[in-house]
Design a protein around this motif. Structure first.
Motif, PDB file in Angstrom:
ATOM      1  N   PHE A  23     -70.914 -39.523 -24.514  1.00 61.00           N
ATOM      2  CA  PHE A  23     -70.893 -39.940 -25.904  1.00 61.00           C
ATOM      3  C   PHE A  23     -69.473 -40.320 -26.272  1.00 61.00           C
ATOM      4  O   PHE A  23     -68.541 -39.590 -25.939  1.00 61.00           O
ATOM      5  N   PRO A  24     -69.286 -41.467 -26.950  1.00 51.39           N
ATOM      6  CA  PRO A  24     -67.925 -41.852 -27.341  1.00 51.39           C
ATOM      7  C   PRO A  24     -67.429 -40.999 -28.488  1.00 51.39           C
ATOM      8  O   PRO A  24     -67.876 -41.127 -29.613  1.00 51.39           O
ATOM      9  N   ILE A 274     -79.222 -44.985 -39.763  1.00 49.39           N
ATOM     10  CA  ILE A 274     -78.109 -45.393 -38.913  1.00 49.39           C
ATOM     11  C   ILE A 274     -76.981 -44.364 -38.977  1.00 49.39           C
ATOM     12  O   ILE A 274     -76.401 -43.980 -37.974  1.00 49.39           O
ATOM     13  N   VAL A 275     -76.644 -43.907 -40.173  1.00 50.27           N
ATOM     14  CA  VAL A 275     -75.580 -42.916 -40.344  1.00 50.27           C
ATOM     15  C   VAL A 275     -76.214 -41.559 -40.577  1.00 50.27           C
ATOM     16  O   VAL A 275     -77.166 -41.431 -41.337  1.00 50.27           O
ATOM     17  N   ASP A 276     -75.698 -40.523 -39.922  1.00 52.50           N
ATOM     18  CA  ASP A 276     -76.184 -39.171 -40.190  1.00 52.50           C
ATOM     19  C   ASP A 276     -74.986 -38.263 -40.453  1.00 52.50           C
ATOM     20  O   ASP A 276     -73.860 -38.567 -40.056  1.00 52.50           O
ATOM     21  N   ARG A 281     -73.925 -40.448 -34.040  1.00 48.33           N
ATOM     22  CA  ARG A 281     -74.267 -41.828 -33.717  1.00 48.33           C
ATOM     23  C   ARG A 281     -73.000 -42.667 -33.763  1.00 48.33           C
ATOM     24  O   ARG A 281     -72.175 -42.498 -34.650  1.00 48.33           O
ATOM     25  N   ALA A 282     -72.847 -43.537 -32.804  1.00 54.97           N
ATOM     26  CA  ALA A 282     -71.678 -44.416 -32.787  1.00 54.97           C
ATOM     27  C   ALA A 282     -72.088 -45.783 -32.265  1.00 54.97           C
ATOM     28  O   ALA A 282     -72.952 -45.889 -31.390  1.00 54.97           O
ATOM     29  N   GLU A 324     -74.363 -52.582 -30.407  1.00 58.64           N
ATOM     30  CA  GLU A 324     -75.004 -51.636 -29.496  1.00 58.64           C
ATOM     31  C   GLU A 324     -74.668 -50.229 -29.938  1.00 58.64           C
ATOM     32  O   GLU A 324     -73.704 -50.029 -30.694  1.00 58.64           O
ATOM     33  N   GLY A 325     -75.438 -49.250 -29.480  1.00 58.74           N
ATOM     34  CA  GLY A 325     -75.209 -47.893 -29.975  1.00 58.74           C
ATOM     35  C   GLY A 325     -75.509 -46.800 -28.975  1.00 58.74           C
ATOM     36  O   GLY A 325     -76.197 -47.013 -27.969  1.00 58.74           O
ATOM     37  N   VAL A 326     -74.960 -45.618 -29.263  1.00 60.60           N
ATOM     38  CA  VAL A 326     -75.268 -44.387 -28.541  1.00 60.60           C
ATOM     39  C   VAL A 326     -75.601 -43.325 -29.576  1.00 60.60           C
ATOM     40  O   VAL A 326     -74.830 -43.108 -30.512  1.00 60.60           O
ATOM     41  N   LEU A 327     -76.750 -42.676 -29.416  1.00 60.57           N
ATOM     42  CA  LEU A 327     -77.196 -41.641 -30.343  1.00 60.57           C
ATOM     43  C   LEU A 327     -77.401 -40.348 -29.573  1.00 60.57           C
ATOM     44  O   LEU A 327     -77.835 -40.373 -28.412  1.00 60.57           O
TER      45      LEU A 327
END
Length: 330
Positions: A23-24, A274-276, A281-282, A324-327
């Motif tokens: 995770f970033p 999208i935001v938590d 999430r990034a 793009e994303g990582v959750l």
């Protein structure tokens, strides 16, 4: 809603410190993997037990060095042109290959054939591709992205035959200056599942108007790691079905992109927001034109937990933005 102030770093459990693996959210000094934007040329460096990916893409906003946490027990290898970091149950690999328009297809096929030879029973979770001159159409040929897609498709078919579509991971492919094709992949033995967006045609079923071979990727991959669930979302743009929407309108393209990301996250069981509040999430944003940066700075940082914004040609010439994303989940 503003993004969390934690810079998207979080602990593996309430009593630990540091970033969660894959995770970033860590720092460049302690990262297992870093992406560095705005470098002179594309390159892969090994530093101790870490990998550094240099990219000559213009840095527009956010972090110029994007750092990812990896499991601490890992070993460095160099095999088949790839620099590999490997730990128990996972493999991360990166390579650069000099390419021209004339050999891009063959070199792409070679790069992916090498990946499949390295997997040894592991599943591909995520692939990142930076393709030189991605929207260029060489004389007497087809667009470079379509050459790349055909080479990648040939490698999948050669490795997996009729099972190829069931093996396609989350992925992205954007343009990069210079003459180096950059391929980065993450694979592992942990259980995974590939996901599609119910409002989009699977990329591997795109009609022939988008190229002689459809792109070889799924919209997302969820992975059940020992550190919790991870969702890797592919490069996502303003596409519904297989059609690009809102040409030449960055803001409307961004909203469709946001909806697509929400749909994929919800479908994969990670919720729609999208935001938590926990900063789990990034996202990474690619803008076709630097002129879009001002519009981004006025509005989108208050909505997206985006770590970095870079300039890049997107796979379709009419698309202005890709995200793009990582959750992370429990």
């Amino acid at each position: 809603m503003a993004p969390p102030a934690s810079n998207f770093g979080f602990s593996a459990d309430p009593g630990s410190t540091g970033s969660v693996c894959f995770f970033p959210g860590t720092t460049p000094e302690t990262a297992g993997l870093t992406f560095r934007w705005g470098q002179e040329r594309a390159a892969v460096h090994a530093q101790g037990q870490s990998l550094m990916i240099d990219l000559p893409s213009t840095h527009l906003a956010g972090e110029a060095v994007e750092a990812w946490g990896l499991p601490p027990e890992r070993q460095l290898h160099r095999v088949a042109g790839y620099t590999l970091l490997q730990g128990e149950g996972w493999t991360l690999g990166a390579a650069t290959l000099p390419v021209t328009a004339a050999d891009l297809e063959a070199r792409t096929q070679q790069a992916y054939a090498a990946i499949f030879g390295l997997l040894q029973g592991q599943s591909l979770y995520r692939c990142w591709n930076w393709v030189p001159r991605i929207n260029e159409v060489p004389a007497g040929s087809i667009e470079c992205y379509r050459l790349f897609s055909r080479g990648r498709s040939e490698a999948f078919l050669a490795a997996f035959a009729e099972e190829a579509e069931a093996r396609m991971p989350a992925a992205s492919a954007v343009g990069v200056p210079g003459d180096q094709l950059v391929v980065v992949f993450l694979a592992g033995q942990w259980p995974c599942r590939y996901w599609e967006n119910p409002e989009q045609t699977p990329a591997f079923h795109y009609p022939e108007q988008y190229g002689p071979r459809a792109p070889s990727f799924s919209r997302a991959t969820s992975v059940q790691t020992p550190f919790g669930r991870r969702l890797f979302i592919s490069g996502t743009a303003s596409i519904r079905g297989s059609e690009s929407l809102f040409l030449d309108d960055l803001e409307r393209q961004a909203w469709i992109t946001a909806q697509n990301l929400e749909l994929v996250a919800h479908t994969a069981g990670f919720g729609r927001e999208i935001v938590d509040p926990d900063g789990l999430r990034a996202f990474r944003c690619y803008l076709r034109s630097p002129e879009g940066t001002a519009a981004w700075g006025r509005r989108w940082p208050q909505i997206w937990p985006v770590r970095s914004v870079t300039q890049a040609e997107v796979c379709r010439a009419e698309l202005l933005i890709e995200i793009e994303g990582v959750l992370a989940g429990v």
